[in-house]
Enzyme design. Sequence first.
Site, short mmCIF file in Angstrom:
data_model
loop_
_atom_site.label_atom_id
_atom_site.label_comp_id
_atom_site.label_asym_id
_atom_site.label_seq_id
_atom_site.Cartn_x
_atom_site.Cartn_y
_atom_site.Cartn_z
N GLU A 19 0.82 -1.23 0.00
CA GLU A 19 0.00 0.00 0.00
C GLU A 19 0.84 1.26 0.00
O GLU A 19 0.46 2.27 -0.60
CB GLU A 19 -0.97 0.01 1.18
CG GLU A 19 -2.17 -0.91 1.01
CD GLU A 19 -1.84 -2.38 1.18
OE1 GLU A 19 -0.73 -2.68 1.67
OE2 GLU A 19 -2.69 -3.22 0.84
N HIS A 79 -11.94 -5.11 8.18
CA HIS A 79 -12.57 -4.94 6.88
C HIS A 79 -13.86 -4.14 7.02
O HIS A 79 -14.78 -4.31 6.23
CB HIS A 79 -12.88 -6.30 6.23
CG HIS A 79 -11.67 -7.09 5.84
ND1 HIS A 79 -10.92 -7.78 6.74
CD2 HIS A 79 -11.07 -7.29 4.63
CE1 HIS A 79 -9.91 -8.39 6.12
NE2 HIS A 79 -9.98 -8.10 4.84
C1 LIG Z 1 -1.54 -5.07 3.80
C2 LIG Z 1 -2.62 -5.85 3.16
N1 LIG Z 1 -3.11 -5.45 1.97
C3 LIG Z 1 -4.12 -6.10 1.38
C4 LIG Z 1 -4.68 -7.20 1.95
C5 LIG Z 1 -5.86 -7.92 1.28
N2 LIG Z 1 -5.50 -9.29 1.02
C6 LIG Z 1 -5.89 -10.29 1.84
S1 LIG Z 1 -5.15 -11.74 1.46
C7 LIG Z 1 -4.38 -11.05 0.13
C8 LIG Z 1 -3.46 -11.87 -0.69
C9 LIG Z 1 -2.35 -12.38 0.18
O1 LIG Z 1 -1.45 -13.11 -0.58
P1 LIG Z 1 -0.33 -13.96 0.10
O2 LIG Z 1 0.50 -13.08 0.98
O3 LIG Z 1 0.38 -14.66 -1.00
O4 LIG Z 1 -1.08 -14.97 1.05
P2 LIG Z 1 -2.09 -16.13 0.62
O5 LIG Z 1 -3.47 -15.60 0.81
O6 LIG Z 1 -1.79 -16.51 -0.77
O7 LIG Z 1 -1.80 -17.23 1.59
C10 LIG Z 1 -4.68 -9.70 0.02
C11 LIG Z 1 -4.17 -8.80 -1.03
C12 LIG Z 1 -4.16 -7.59 3.19
N3 LIG Z 1 -4.65 -8.62 3.84
N4 LIG Z 1 -3.13 -6.90 3.77
#
Ligand SMILES: Cc1ncc(C[n+]2csc(CCOP(=O)(O)OP(=O)(O)O)c2C)c(N)n1
Lengths: 321, 321, 392, 392
Positions: free
Chosen positions: B60, B127
């Site tokens: 972000e 959220h």
């Molecule tokens: C700082 C932040 N920005 C946006 C989000 C929204 N979000 C939730 S899960 C996700 C993807 C996360 O990807 P990853 O780190 O690869 O974990 P995975 O869900 O694949 O285990 C996003 C963008 C968040 N949780 N935290």
Amino acid sequence: MAELTYLQAISDGLREEMRSDERVLMMGEDIGAFGGAFKVTDGFLEEFGSDRVLDTPLAESGIVGTAIGAAVVGMRPVCEMQFADFISCGFDQLVNVAGKMHYRQGLAVPITVRLPSGGGFSGGPFHSQNPEAWFMHAPGLRVLAPSTAQDAKGLVIAAIRDPNPVCFLEHKHLYRRVKGDVAPGAWETPMTARVARSGSDLVVIAYGAMVHTALEATAELDGASVEVLDLRSLVPLDEEAILDSVARCSKVVILDEANATCACGAQVAALIAQHGFEDLDGPVTRVATPDVPIAFSPPLERALLPGVEAVKEACSELLAY
Amino acid sequence: MAELTYLQAISDGLREEMRSDERVLMMGEDIGAFGGAFKVTDGFLEEFGSDRVLDTPLAESGIVGTAIGAAVVGMRPVCEMQFADFISCGFDQLVNVAGKMHYRQGLAVPITVRLPSGGGFSGGPFHSQNPEAWFMHAPGLRVLAPSTAQDAKGLVIAAIRDPNPVCFLEHKHLYRRVKGDVAPGAWETPMTARVARSGSDLVVIAYGAMVHTALEATAELDGASVEVLDLRSLVPLDEEAILDSVARCSKVVILDEANATCACGAQVAALIAQHGFEDLDGPVTRVATPDVPIAFSPPLERALLPGVEAVKEACSELLAY
Amino acid sequence: MATQLARPAYAEDLPASEQAASQRANGHAPQATAHAPEATPHAPDATPLTRDDRIALQHYMLLMRAIEERAMSLYRQGKVPGSFYDGRGQEAVSVGAAFAMSPSDRLCVLHRDLGAHLVRGVEPPRVLAQYMGRAGGLTAGRDGNVHFGDRHLGCVGMVSMLPDMMLVATGMAMAFKLRHEQRCALTWCGDGATSRGDFHEALNWASVQRLPVVFVLENNQFAYSTPLELQFAVDPVERAAAYGCAGVKVDGNDVEAVFEATRIARERALDGGGPTLIEAETMRMHGHAAHDDMRYVPPALLEHWAARDPIETYAARLEAEGIDAAALQADVSELVERATAAALEMPMPDPSMATEGVFCEGEAEPLGDGRAPWSAYADAAAPALARASEVA
Amino acid sequence: MATQLARPAYAEDLPASEQAASQRANGHAPQATAHAPEATPHAPDATPLTRDDRIALQHYMLLMRAIEERAMSLYRQGKVPGSFYDGRGQEAVSVGAAFAMSPSDRLCVLHRDLGAHLVRGVEPPRVLAQYMGRAGGLTAGRDGNVHFGDRHLGCVGMVSMLPDMMLVATGMAMAFKLRHEQRCALTWCGDGATSRGDFHEALNWASVQRLPVVFVLENNQFAYSTPLELQFAVDPVERAAAYGCAGVKVDGNDVEAVFEATRIARERALDGGGPTLIEAETMRMHGHAAHDDMRYVPPALLEHWAARDPIETYAARLEAEGIDAAALQADVSELVERATAAALEMPMPDPSMATEGVFCEGEAEPLGDGRAPWSAYADAAAPALARASEVA
Ligand SMILES: Cc1ncc(C[n+]2csc(CCOP(=O)(O)OP(=O)(O)O)c2C)c(N)n1
Ligand SMILES: Cc1ncc(C[n+]2csc(CCOP(=O)(O)OP(=O)(O)O)c2C)c(N)n1
Ligand SMILES: [Mg+2]
Ligand SMILES: [Mg+2]
């Protein structure tokens, strides 16, 4: 009783807690070898060692985040932001991790975040901010803002002992300008407001450096009896003391060094307008910094920060209402 | 005129600006191939290409910071926070870099930060937030918060065209619940308040989802004539419209979905208590979410967010004052 | 000169486990054999897993999958509010890593790591109640899904902001090091989350201070819909060395490989060797959340990984060793049915509780120890289990 | 299909320089020779510096030092409010890097990089007025010290929060790439600032998108009082490769080495080769700011670096080539005296201006081009100089 500056009083409080509670540790940029940008922790490294006085990397999210981690496993970290302004870089850890932890999972986060704040000395847009309203608007954070040396010591001790995350706003412009008799030893100042001067015609509500502006502005004001209420604690906010002052004085001026919109003063005004409405004999008057970054050059900065004259004027006008 | 949901209206506004102004680009996590977590930019990648619809890394600060960079060299970036809550991770870039740029060096930062905000659907503590007061307290940021499909389109276009950084709060709970006739083409909604229903006995001041709560709560209220003022823009705040409603109605309830302390509603209350004081026939009444993280479980969340019943009660009590 | 922290006075205020750990660090005899594995923190290098350990590993993986499958059907029935996130395909990563941790270690558990909670001793009914926002859930309805951690079991629940918990784990490790305790912190992190500044601040900080912390990078090929190539140009495990942190890559679908990498990383941490970044390669076999149909995932990729399902491949291995994997599955199914019934009987939270507990009003309650089912920790498991059952 | 940005409509709204750049990128003839070096962006590989270039390099280094020395004495006289930060010992880093940049490149200049402002064409009196908070300073008293950037000269002033500008520079580069412009962004970053998340987010982002941006890591051994070993365990230039970014290390006290590294990095950027992290090793020869007596710096370290003073060593080199370095110094001294007198005559800002300009009320004014005194940009220098003089 020793006469200490506001800055010395904070050091004194920190040192007391470091000595009496080995869970307490200090973290921040340049707080060890250098003793802190303002020398608040001068000598701490020598007395307590580098295990407990941590010169951290330049990383505010890291400072707040790791402090949280240390806190939940039993430490009592005190983090210094080099200037309060830099908390914007650790904001997420503060509001989302620290602030919501206890509500979500019953886990306390006893960290203290020291925030040298405020303007008045040509610090410019990034070294003069008063960010307390951001914290007030984030559930789960305590917010303290002492105006005197005594309270600075008693509140910093209270902050460390509190099991919750505490934002401790120490006003830079008071560091060396304000002095007072400060009791030795370790003791806490309650998180309540304090009547800095009692009066009956009008009350000025302020905190931090603005308490002194309020006192000076109203020392002699057309012979009026002006009360000055020093909030000291913004969260919890001593609503009872505020409403009590308003009930007794019927007229109120609220003074804020922070940018006006959604500031602490707005909250105090809203509180009074709702719950002190019937006691009011005039508009709830605010004096605050306009919504402008704090300028560097002295004439500009003076034009922005609430000064003695502006407060006098607001009080006189309201007294005449 | 087409009937569009609030969400479709935002998409429509964004699409219009993408088509008519090649300086406009979209940036955010999952806004391209996936069309955004809420599908606001669905189909944009296909129409505008991956140069102008950027699926960014999960960062972000990076999103806001690079948008600022692109903006100062002539682009008009629109950044999506996946949820408004995540702005805490880009807070520093927003308040310190974007917000203070023009004042400090006369350089405009025409970025729009889209912030899907608000609760009401079990989003839980991370959220569901309504962070607008943080932005209101940071000089140099515009803050918009539409409540209807029409205004959502007109204000998103106004946001993109504005040469300043704009925080655009789109309430997630309105996305698919609210519909309306929306004029085609590209046009702007002014950054002023809107009388959602005119009345004379009491005014409820609200914005975003709470406008609908206000309208519902006061549709029939002991036969009283209740005005509902929809702020639409929080910075600039339409002080004239607020004071005008208060002058006409003499009683005011201010409604906030955000945590109460230092919220937008506190600012509105403070404004009225100072500048509308003589028009008041009763306490400036606030209804807001208490200072608690927004809970996940429906009964808890319902207990926290201001509902129709709470508004009714506050209005009835004030009407009876 | 610096105050010596030889025998910290504050140790008295710590819960039993934290006291024991401190005492060990200071040469005091551990109480009975409660923490035997920590008194001898070096587990044998060869085949540290017994037959029962292997059964346990499969059990927790099966349990994670069965609970998540059941939860998904509850979600479809409208019984789970909000959305629903699961970790299908990643069971080996959370179970394998958590299995290597001792009772007094501390974990920050991520959203696809239900297996870790189960290993630590969280009871299945409480998990299902958590999903459904019931009063008996781990956050009593305040938070949802896997945004929880049982503080009685040495776990801290994640916040949504990724990867914030990496700094929290780093801070825990800082305290362990400062107090000279033989303990380790561990957290997981997604491939997407590597792009955020907190990933960097945590790795740098932990490396500079050589802290006893393990980061398990769960590379499941996607961050929501975002593929790896839009997230980074170089595999982030390559960054470890540039921080001064150990970095290893393992097959994230091989539960023993994950366990072993974590076990070694933990030993390194306790030996003062600093942090380790373990990249576990795996695949998110479901959408980001229940609403996501994953049309952005190439079917061939799913097929590739489906053939390497961590539970199925491990079942084959167990069968080869004469373990009845089908029976394990049957046990778990029954357990989950009972858990579901129990969860469904729990009431929704009382609305009057909504505003309670924002602040801690009394003394801060410490984290308790978690269960550590690995046989090397056998003696330690009993008290932790007992404590786990105190919770409800 | 994707809209082709072959000839962006918005190019009309750009200032002349941005238009020219867009047109070049689209095959239109550049206007006259105003940007000749960009039409032929590949400067010769061998000895790209003429005798005049060398004189210019020394001139800007001397000018930076002289202005800062003068400012320090003004500070001691109480004429500079707040504190005062300088870049003594680091002149080669800011001058060398800025010297490689073309007029239409864009720079985010840091607090120890006064030399870069001077290279871009900022007039000395305005710098001194800036320090003193005068109306004629670059921010008209709104900001202080080197927290400025002249937008008419293609510079964006830094914010205090380090290293935020790395992301801003990355974003500029994003726009250049998107518009197919042959332009580059550059910013500096301190050794301390490498620890913050924005460093990581910028390097990762720029590498994933292969953006035309150059980061000059000004390793001056300290971040305020914090030495390198408390900041990182491994030299951060080692991280470049792990992001997919070029990384080079140069002697930061050798102005030509810095220039050359930057020149090559810029070429790489324009060729689509992505970002470069240049680490320039140097020493902060003064305290962090005027109030800092640097007692934490080992005297031997200062002596070591004093013997490698960038200006003195370059003067010796110039003398060997028959250039009268003393005369350069004399010119600069006189220039600074005149500048000081001019600055001291400027009034303090009018308090009524304090609340003006928080928002942009009219059209956004674009950044202008900077001066680019390197001979390879000779033809481009004229209009930029003209524009620079429009500013006051
Ligand atoms: C700082 C932040 N920005 C946006 C989000 C929204 N979000 C939730 S899960 C996700 C993807 C996360 O990807 P990853 O780190 O690869 O974990 P995975 O869900 O694949 O285990 C996003 C963008 C968040 N949780 N935290
Ligand atoms: C995010 C942030 N935190 C703290 C500070 C306060 N501060 C100002 S300069 C400085 C040291 C910077 O060190 P480095 O990055 O090495 O740059 P140098 O001053 O050595 O050129 C610090 C800590 C800051 N400017 N920004
Ligand atoms: Mg992932
Ligand atoms: Mg440095």
